[in-house]
Design a protein around this motif. Structure first.
Motif, PDB file in Angstrom:
ATOM      1  N   PHE A  78      12.424  34.690  51.297  1.00  0.00           N
ATOM      2  CA  PHE A  78      13.035  35.863  50.622  1.00  0.00           C
ATOM      3  C   PHE A  78      12.121  35.981  49.393  1.00  0.00           C
ATOM      4  O   PHE A  78      11.844  35.121  48.657  1.00  0.00           O
ATOM      5  CB  PHE A  78      14.535  35.234  50.103  1.00  0.00           C
ATOM      6  CG  PHE A  78      14.963  35.005  51.200  1.00  0.00           C
ATOM      7  CD1 PHE A  78      15.923  35.842  51.788  1.00  0.00           C
ATOM      8  CD2 PHE A  78      15.314  33.690  51.966  1.00  0.00           C
ATOM      9  CE1 PHE A  78      16.860  35.780  52.849  1.00  0.00           C
ATOM     10  CE2 PHE A  78      16.148  33.531  53.087  1.00  0.00           C
ATOM     11  CZ  PHE A  78      16.941  34.648  53.465  1.00  0.00           C
ATOM     12  N   LEU A  79      11.585  37.138  49.225  1.00  0.00           N
ATOM     13  CA  LEU A  79      10.751  37.513  48.005  1.00  0.00           C
ATOM     14  C   LEU A  79      11.540  38.938  47.318  1.00  0.00           C
ATOM     15  O   LEU A  79      12.172  39.774  47.892  1.00  0.00           O
ATOM     16  CB  LEU A  79       9.513  38.093  48.520  1.00  0.00           C
ATOM     17  CG  LEU A  79       8.419  37.119  49.167  1.00  0.00           C
ATOM     18  CD1 LEU A  79       7.332  37.840  49.852  1.00  0.00           C
ATOM     19  CD2 LEU A  79       8.055  36.160  48.441  1.00  0.00           C
ATOM     20  N   ASP A  80      11.337  38.840  46.215  1.00  0.00           N
ATOM     21  CA  ASP A  80      11.538  39.854  45.150  1.00  0.00           C
ATOM     22  C   ASP A  80      10.912  40.214  44.034  1.00  0.00           C
ATOM     23  O   ASP A  80      10.365  38.971  43.566  1.00  0.00           O
ATOM     24  CB  ASP A  80      13.181  39.563  44.834  1.00  0.00           C
ATOM     25  CG  ASP A  80      13.928  40.776  44.693  1.00  0.00           C
ATOM     26  OD1 ASP A  80      13.607  41.999  44.564  1.00  0.00           O
ATOM     27  OD2 ASP A  80      15.260  40.617  44.646  1.00  0.00           O
ATOM     28  N   HIS A  81      10.665  41.293  43.674  1.00  0.00           N
ATOM     29  CA  HIS A  81       9.949  41.490  42.297  1.00  0.00           C
ATOM     30  C   HIS A  81      10.883  41.922  41.170  1.00  0.00           C
ATOM     31  O   HIS A  81      10.459  41.977  40.079  1.00  0.00           O
ATOM     32  CB  HIS A  81       8.923  42.834  42.695  1.00  0.00           C
ATOM     33  CG  HIS A  81       9.558  43.896  42.920  1.00  0.00           C
ATOM     34  ND1 HIS A  81      10.503  44.503  42.449  1.00  0.00           N
ATOM     35  CD2 HIS A  81       9.167  44.564  44.073  1.00  0.00           C
ATOM     36  CE1 HIS A  81      10.846  45.749  43.186  1.00  0.00           C
ATOM     37  NE2 HIS A  81      10.020  45.773  44.277  1.00  0.00           N
ATOM     38  N   GLU A  82      12.300  41.782  41.596  1.00  0.00           N
ATOM     39  CA  GLU A  82      13.094  41.493  40.408  1.00  0.00           C
ATOM     40  C   GLU A  82      13.140  40.385  39.642  1.00  0.00           C
ATOM     41  O   GLU A  82      12.959  39.152  40.390  1.00  0.00           O
ATOM     42  CB  GLU A  82      14.561  42.016  40.935  1.00  0.00           C
ATOM     43  CG  GLU A  82      14.578  43.496  41.259  1.00  0.00           C
ATOM     44  CD  GLU A  82      16.034  43.691  41.787  1.00  0.00           C
ATOM     45  OE1 GLU A  82      16.744  43.786  40.864  1.00  0.00           O
ATOM     46  OE2 GLU A  82      16.416  44.115  42.764  1.00  0.00           O
TER      47      GLU A  82
ATOM     48  N   LEU B  65       5.525  43.196  45.014  1.00  0.00           N
ATOM     49  CA  LEU B  65       6.305  42.102  46.206  1.00  0.00           C
ATOM     50  C   LEU B  65       5.108  41.612  46.644  1.00  0.00           C
ATOM     51  O   LEU B  65       5.328  40.385  46.911  1.00  0.00           O
ATOM     52  CB  LEU B  65       6.808  43.446  46.994  1.00  0.00           C
ATOM     53  CG  LEU B  65       7.855  42.671  48.127  1.00  0.00           C
ATOM     54  CD1 LEU B  65       8.915  41.697  47.511  1.00  0.00           C
ATOM     55  CD2 LEU B  65       8.306  43.362  49.202  1.00  0.00           C
ATOM     56  N   GLU B  66       3.756  42.167  47.000  1.00  0.00           N
ATOM     57  CA  GLU B  66       2.579  41.367  47.540  1.00  0.00           C
ATOM     58  C   GLU B  66       2.268  40.442  46.585  1.00  0.00           C
ATOM     59  O   GLU B  66       1.310  39.573  47.191  1.00  0.00           O
ATOM     60  CB  GLU B  66       1.615  42.480  48.037  1.00  0.00           C
ATOM     61  CG  GLU B  66       0.801  43.267  47.060  1.00  0.00           C
ATOM     62  CD  GLU B  66       1.381  44.485  46.778  1.00  0.00           C
ATOM     63  OE1 GLU B  66       2.827  44.739  46.994  1.00  0.00           O
ATOM     64  OE2 GLU B  66       0.597  45.360  46.114  1.00  0.00           O
TER      65      GLU B  66
ATOM     66  N   PRO C 250      20.341  40.559  43.176  1.00  0.00           N
ATOM     67  CA  PRO C 250      21.525  40.609  44.223  1.00  0.00           C
ATOM     68  C   PRO C 250      21.120  39.399  45.462  1.00  0.00           C
ATOM     69  O   PRO C 250      22.142  38.812  45.714  1.00  0.00           O
ATOM     70  CB  PRO C 250      21.694  41.761  44.505  1.00  0.00           C
ATOM     71  CG  PRO C 250      21.065  42.731  43.684  1.00  0.00           C
ATOM     72  CD  PRO C 250      20.041  41.810  43.056  1.00  0.00           C
ATOM     73  N   MET C 251      19.769  39.466  45.649  1.00  0.00           N
ATOM     74  CA  MET C 251      19.499  38.733  46.968  1.00  0.00           C
ATOM     75  C   MET C 251      19.559  37.130  46.471  1.00  0.00           C
ATOM     76  O   MET C 251      19.875  36.116  47.490  1.00  0.00           O
ATOM     77  CB  MET C 251      18.075  39.105  47.437  1.00  0.00           C
ATOM     78  CG  MET C 251      17.811  38.375  48.787  1.00  0.00           C
ATOM     79  SD  MET C 251      16.391  39.079  49.295  1.00  0.00           S
ATOM     80  CE  MET C 251      16.442  40.998  48.900  1.00  0.00           C
TER      81      MET C 251
ATOM     82  N   PHE D 243      23.274  36.357  46.756  1.00  0.00           N
ATOM     83  CA  PHE D 243      23.594  36.184  48.072  1.00  0.00           C
ATOM     84  C   PHE D 243      23.257  34.694  48.448  1.00  0.00           C
ATOM     85  O   PHE D 243      24.082  34.130  49.250  1.00  0.00           O
ATOM     86  CB  PHE D 243      23.018  37.217  48.827  1.00  0.00           C
ATOM     87  CG  PHE D 243      23.229  37.020  50.252  1.00  0.00           C
ATOM     88  CD1 PHE D 243      24.386  37.020  51.011  1.00  0.00           C
ATOM     89  CD2 PHE D 243      21.921  36.313  51.133  1.00  0.00           C
ATOM     90  CE1 PHE D 243      24.421  36.706  52.306  1.00  0.00           C
ATOM     91  CE2 PHE D 243      22.133  36.105  52.595  1.00  0.00           C
ATOM     92  CZ  PHE D 243      23.543  36.481  53.123  1.00  0.00           C
TER      93      PHE D 243
END
Lengths: 254, 254
Positions: B49-53, B88-89, B59-60, B63
């Motif tokens: 699971f990746l997120d740039h937030e 993201l990368e 929210p992820m 979750f």
């Protein structure tokens, strides 16, 4: 056997509507309940969600439906296990890095006695024929080009490679590197383009109609590729057997 | 700079308690708000699971806190961007396949003017020094062994390779292939083992105390590796500068 869903879009688009119908096939309206996965490109970055539960029941699929991710290239898969046990490493889409890009692959079909020579550095992690075919495609693309070629060159190379796989069985697949989406049909694959003027669409697998005109701008455009049509009131075109199409910016490249 | 969290466990364990404190550092109790990621091995399979937030707001992440995934090897990262834009990368952990296994890597530290020769097939997708270092490690491991070696052999090879990176700067990292978890400290890394008899633990970053005795069986055991200690009432051991440890089944391998 399995089902495939791909979106290739001119602008970042959320797949909520199409994914909602599609995930029903993962255990509710169809029997593809042995895992699912979805990959969203975000520029060169990638978010990949894999699960060995059924898509219809999966809390993660439920979360994604409520938390739409926008992407220009999306590849999704619901699995009915035929070759390879039900395990996370056998869930599609599969991912490998080549030439500094992520490549995502999902397959529908069975390849009988398919044991390609994997003498390079792409090795399967799981036990599916599908991942072996993906590793072989990556290996052969790598051997054919020194660096990332154009979409047209890649398409030409794929047209040479695919017949070497299809003699082992059905090879319906989706492949994307975040720039383009390739779709190959052996037996069953359909596509359409949603663009201006946008219209109403009603899902076949659950009770939901949307008016895309209220959700899109004139420049938005999405090609949707799916095993069997998702909606009852849109014009889906069936792929021909052995047809390879490549989609860029929401349109098939001629 | 960033923060790292790793778990290596004897039995599949959920990381909810540790991740809950850790994610607060992604924007609330600390300033690492430029993305986050967490990877869970499930056998040879991997969920990433990746997120740039920011992890604190994502929210992820919310979750995942509510939907615990059990794993024997977990690598997480919250990012404060220094090299490479927020995209993201550029979010850790990074993943590559080698010898038919997934390898996961997360880094804390800056490598100045680090441009290793990447003449093999592991290429960075993003623009971070961290991903370059990971690609180089994968390349050199691949050159050093024809197939997957034992954990001890891999550790010996890593001990030879790491000094070639640390002369460019700080190289605190976590690396796992689902079988073992390697942790290297340049400046700041701590670890402990939670095992029978289990005790109370209270997070530093938010108001939560658990009694691990009520949640675990005698055979359960988890090594936790983190940049700075997560709890106020457990005995954390600081890594020595330039110390590499490898954890298998929830214990450091001597």
């Amino acid at each position: 056997m399995c089902q495939l869903l791909g979106l290739n879009c001119a602008t970042p688009t959320d797949a909520t509507f199409s994914f909602t119908g599609f995930r029903e096939r993962g255990g509710n309206t169809d029997h593809h309940a042995d895992g699912w996965g979805i990959a969203f490109f975000e520029g060169k970055g990638l978010r990949l969600f894999l699960d060995h539960e059924s898509a219809a029941q999966s809390p993660m699929a439920q979360f994604l439906q409520a938390y739409p991710l926008k992407s220009r290239n999306i590849v999704a898969h619901v699995r009915k296990a035929t070759v390879g046990e039900v395990a996370l490493e056998n869930a599609h889409p599969f991912v490998r890095e080549l030439w500094g890009r992520q490549w995502v692959f999902a397959h529908n079909g069975d390849l009988k006695d398919y044991e390609p020579k994997l003498h390079s550095h792409f090795r399967p992690v799981g036990t599916t024929d599908s991942e072996r075919a993906f590793c072989w495609l990556m290996q052969e693309l790598h051997k054919s080009h020194a660096g990332l070629p154009s979409v047209r060159e890649l398409t030409a190379t794929l047209r040479e490679l695919i017949p070497q796989v299809t003699r082992f069985g059905n090879f319906n697949f989706l492949l994307s590197n975040g720039e383009a989406l390739w779709a190959h049909c052996s037996t069953n694959l359909h596509w359409l383009v949603r663009q201006h003027p946008f219209a109403l669409a009603t899902l076949k697998d659950c009770d939901w109609t949307v008016d895309f005109a209220t959700m899109n701008q004139p420049g938005d455009r999405a090609a949707v590729i799916v095993t069997t049509p998702l909606t009852s009131n849109e014009q889906w075109t069936a792929f021909q057997p052995n047809e390879l199409k490549v989609f860029v910016d929401g349109l098939p490249l001629e």
